[in-house]
Design an enzyme around this catalytic site. Structure first.
Site, PDB file in Angstrom:
ATOM      1  CG  ASP A  71      -2.081   0.908   1.172  1.00 28.56           C
ATOM      2  OD1 ASP A  71      -2.294   1.529   0.116  1.00 28.56           O
ATOM      3  OD2 ASP A  71      -2.803   1.006   2.187  1.00 28.56           O
ATOM      4  CG  ASP A 102      -8.028   4.845   0.658  1.00 22.33           C
ATOM      5  OD1 ASP A 102      -7.850   3.618   0.731  1.00 22.33           O
ATOM      6  OD2 ASP A 102      -7.192   5.682   1.059  1.00 22.33           O
TER       7      ASP A 102
END
Length: 901
Positions: A502, A577
């Site tokens: 990430d 997200d």
């Protein structure tokens, strides 16, 4: 035409409301984009000097003269195998070398001979193979046209927007500022170029971007006559078909950590693949702009000459050279093959990674992991992977565990392994600056950190606080990083532990646009040159580490947030997200479709939405949609309430259970599609127009999609929806799946209950399923198959089955696999070998065959290669025209034939 048969399956921050757009640049705030966009279409300032033309066996070169500043460029043209053309433009004699992207192409593309067909003082006509294929190089002004007979397929620089801004260094030691003029090769004085804002230094908010080498941006335009529909250039939270950018911002390609992104917006997101596809009823083509710097893409659709539709595309990048691959198709599958021949195909994932993944930020400790694991068993919901986010580490030190929360990680992993389940832990590329942290001290001592403009280690803020950023463009750094995944280096790791990369855009909380300063240094190159490659290299090194730890035997599984062209070779991506909103559920479809078109098939979105809290209805519908997307993972933000599938009441638990179980029954089909993707480059999840390229109605559809050729899915993405209108390409009626009393016709509405997922099987196809669902995919390894045979109007159907061990490279190294054709014709269903030189033992057998659209036979017999013949039990439902053959009992890896008499 194809028919479809329906399978309506019962099945660090507080949360903000939206992205703070002020943190991210518009084109007007990006100095080079603003300068380039201020240049309007017109006659090009460049002339091709045909007297400098040289033609070799591999390519053609010719010099281009800028008539304004007298600078010479070098144009290189390559005719590539597979119906592609490569165009490279660079400075003939640059003062400072420009960056050329390495490692993305899997090989130096093989060339074919080009020949001059005609030439005069105005142009050169080159053959691209065949009688009708021509490339016309016009001299004044410079322009390229690719022709098929009299038809122009594509024009380059027809609007005169070719530009290479020039690096200029100080000419005199006492200069206080570099001089902004250039002298041509022949020492003829050139026109002075006037400095414009942002050429030498640029400020955004409080961040200064120094540019000691001056401006270096590039631009080139392409015109596509007859084209109204273009796609690709992910990642953007927007519709599948690219929109006209006239009057607004161009599409931006610049990997950024965008916190809760907006929908229907061309702003940059986490990944960037500079590939654009055009499509009309006659042809599909592609443009691959090989440049890793910040890039903006303008799209303008309208009418060209003679009132013919036309789309103009302009690429603008901050640095590097012009290096573009023109993929001429002509069919969609040809473009996929052409692109994959350049950048590789989707990595063949372990079968278990195609199953269900359970994740949140964060599962608190080993007891929490055990409770969640047990919860799935208690509620009879299968899963394969449980994930741990950043809180599992010792103070955000990656490759470590929090000794208080996870004191015995191997015991935890062993418990999962006992159930044939797996775990993923997060390993991000920002490294806590801490002299007691082994990873940091090793990287620093080896000099592997990215440097700041002054030569010190670049540091920025991320989850650990002050962090350094390894230079993954350095092959030695990547080699060292890979070695850290060895079992004796990553303490507590085991063979069932995999990795999540990430924040690898890279994310720098206190950096400009939440990322790295562009004047940071990767050896001789500025970060501005390589920015969009960073995440690509992180995933590459991580995947290599997983392969090395197993001695080269096991396939890796690595999820990345940032990506570039070629990232498909190393694992999966997700859409970042998102939020628990119906719009984000709906947007997950075109976002993954766009990625599939540019080679990245292993895509999914956080089921339920990362931010905010979904209603029970939204969560159920998201599970139903996610079960039919390639990467199937639920994930949630730290501040959201827990949302394991059994926490929304028994009725909703049952609906989620059914959606997840449907995914598991179809794992053989998913696995087959990924097998084809890694062989051919065809997307697993694909728009309808890919399979129906002449059906104009499909060109703008992005609320339904195909999985492979044979399953069409129309997820329910609207709140309180009681029905959907699914467009079914092809002509003819669609008969219902068994036990469904509704009939379907093309483009008719369908009333739905919350338990139903609109999924359609193509008439003329055979799909293999495993209907005995167990706690994990590995537990189903030797279970039997059920075949679903959907006959077309001619009473025929075809399909395939693929079987291997599901996790090693032995299918490749030792040819240990089964690949068979299933064919129904003349009232007989047979299985024949598609790969006779491969072999693999399987205990799986054919348990049942369902034939949709059949007539009742008098008898059914099974014959095998050993000459044996036996009767097969069957039953026929005249209301649904479904014939069910029970327990043929034949091994899935041998030749056999079922005869309907």
């Amino acid at each position: 035409m194809c028919l479809y048969r329906v399978l309506v399956l019962s099945v660090f921050m507080s949360i903000t409301q939206a992205v703070d757009r002020s943190n991210f640049k518009t084109c007007d705030q990006s100095a080079f984009c603003s300068r380039q966009r201020a240049m309007k279409p017109g006659q090009s300032s460049y002339t091709a000097l045909l007297e400098t033309l040289e033609l070799s066996d591999s390519h053609l070169t010719v010099q281009l003269l800028n008539n304004n500043n007298k600078v010479l460029l070098l144009l290189e043209l390559y005719r590539l195998q597979g119906n592609m053309t490569r165009v490279k433009i660079n400075e003939l004699k640059p003062i400072k070398a420009r960056y050329e992207v390495p490692d993305v192409l899997i090989t130096d593309p093989p060339t074919e001979l080009m020949s001059v067909v005609a030439q005069d003082e105005h142009r050169v006509v080159l053959s691209l193979g065949g009688e009708d294929w021509r490339l016309i190089l016009s001299a004044q002004p410079f322009r390229l046209d690719i022709m098929e007979g009299p038809q122009v397929l594509l024009s380059l620089n027809s609007r005169g927007l070719l530009t290479l801004e020039l690096h200029v260094w100080p000419l005199f030691c006492f200069s206080t500022k570099p001089l902004s003029f250039q002298v041509s090769e022949g020492e003829e004085e050139a026109e002075e170029e006037v400095d414009q804002p942002g050429m030498w230094e640029e400020t955004f908010k409080t961040h200064a971007d120094t540019k000691p080498n001056g401006p270096s941006s590039i631009s080139l335009d392409f015109s596509l006559p007859g084209v109204e529909h273009v796609y690709g250039i992910p990642e953007h939270a927007d519709g599948l078909r690219l929109k006209n950018t006239d009057g607004g911002d161009p599409y931006r390609l610049y990997n950024l950590d965008v916190f809760q992104y907006e929908l229907f917006n061309p702003m940059a997101l986490y990944g960037a693949v500079p590939v654009l596809l055009s499509h009309n009823t006659h042809r599909t083509m592609g443009l691959f702009w090989l440049n890793a710097a910040e890039t903006w893409v303008d799209v303008s659709s309208g009418q060209g000459s003679s009132e013919v539709p036309q789309t103009d595309v302009r690429w603008i990048s901050e640095s590097g050279i012009i290096d573009v691959f023109i993929m001429l198709g002509p069919r969609p599958n040809d473009v996929f093959t052409q692109y994959s021949s350049l950048t590789g195909t989707q990595a063949f994932p372990p079968l278990s990674s195609l199953a269900y993944h359970q994740c949140r930020w964060n599962y608190n400790d080993q007891e929490d992991v055990s409770a969640v694991d047990q919860g799935f068993d208690e509620h009879d919901i299968p899963y394969d992977f449980i994930w741990l986010d950043i809180e599992h580490t010792d103070g955000k030190r990656y490759f470590t565990w929090d000794n208080n929360k996870f004191p015995q990680p191997k015991d935890m992993l062993q418990g999962l392994l006992h159930k044939r389940r797996k775990m993923v832990t997060i390993v991000d590329p920002h490294i806590k600056v801490d002299s007691s942290y082994k990873i940091h001290t090793e990287i620093r001592s080896r000099g592997y950190y990215i440097k700041n403009k002054d030569g010190g280690d670049y540091e920025g803020w991320c989850w650990p606080g002050n962090a350094g950023y390894p230079d993954f463009t350095n092959p030695e750094m990547r080699k060292w990083w890979a070695s850290m995944f060895a079992y004796d280096q990553y303490e507590g790791s085991m063979e069932n532990l995999y990795t999540w990369n990430d924040m690898n855009e890279p994310s720098v909380f206190n950096g400009p646009e939440v990322t790295m300063h562009k004047d940071a240094l990767h050896g001789p190159w500025e970060h501005r040159d390589i920015h969009n490659l960073y995440g690509f290299y992180v995933q590459m090194a991580t995947a290599e580490g997983q392969i090395q730890r197993s001695g080269g035997l096991e396939r890796p599984f690595v999820l990345t947030r940032a990506f570039f062209a070629g990232s498909q070779r190393y694992g999966a991506v997700w859409t970042g997200d998102n939020a628990a909103e119906w719009g984000h559920l709906k947007m997950s479809i075109p976002m993954c479709l766009s990625l599939g078109l540019v080679g990245i098939s292993f895509c999914g979105a956080d089921v339920g939405g990362f931010f905010k809290t979904p209603s029970a209805e939204l969560l159920v519908r998201w599970y139903q949609a996610g079960a039919y997307q390639p990467f199937f993972r639920a994930h949630a933000h730290l501040d959201t309430p827990r949302r394991e599938p059994w926490l929304f009441g028994p009725d909703n638990t049952a609906l989620i259970r059914e959606a997840v179980r449907q995914r598991y029954t179809l794992l053989p089909y998913w696995y087959l599609q990924f097998y084809h993707a890694q062989r051919t480059g065809q997307p697993v999840m694909r728009p309808l127009w890919v399979e129906y390229p002449e059906d104009i109605a499909t060109f703008s559809i992005d609320n339904e999609f195909l999985i492979g050729r044979d399953l069409l899915v129309h997820p329910v993405t609207d709140e309180r929806s009681s029905g959907v209108t699914a467009y079914l390409p092809g002509n003819g009626e669609v008969t219902p799946f068994p036990n469904n009393s509704l009939a379907f016709l093309s483009s008719l509405s369908h009333h739905l209950f919350l338990s139903q997922i609109p999924v359609f099987q193509r008439g003329g196809s055979i799909i293999c399923r495993k209907n005995r669902v167990r706690r994990s995919s590995s537990c189903m390894e030797n279970d039997p198959y059920t075949l679903y045979v959907a006959l077309d109007s001619q009473g025929k159907a075809e399909g395939e089955i693929y079987i291997d061990d599901g996790h090693t490279f032995k299918h490749k190294t030792d040819k240990q696999f089964i690949h068979r054709r299933l064919s129904f014709t003349a009232n007989s269903l047979s299985s024949s070998d598609l790969s006779p030189d491969s072999q693999f033992p399987t205990a799986s057998w054919v348990e049942q065959v369902n034939i949709l659209g059949a007539q009742k036979p008098d008898a059914v017999t099974l014959t095998t290669t050993d000459g044996g013949e036996s009767s097969v039990e069957f039953e026929f439902d005249p209301d649904t025209a479904v014939l069910t053959l029970r327990k043929p009992g034949v091994n899935a890896g041998v030749n056999w034939t079922l005869h309907l008499r």
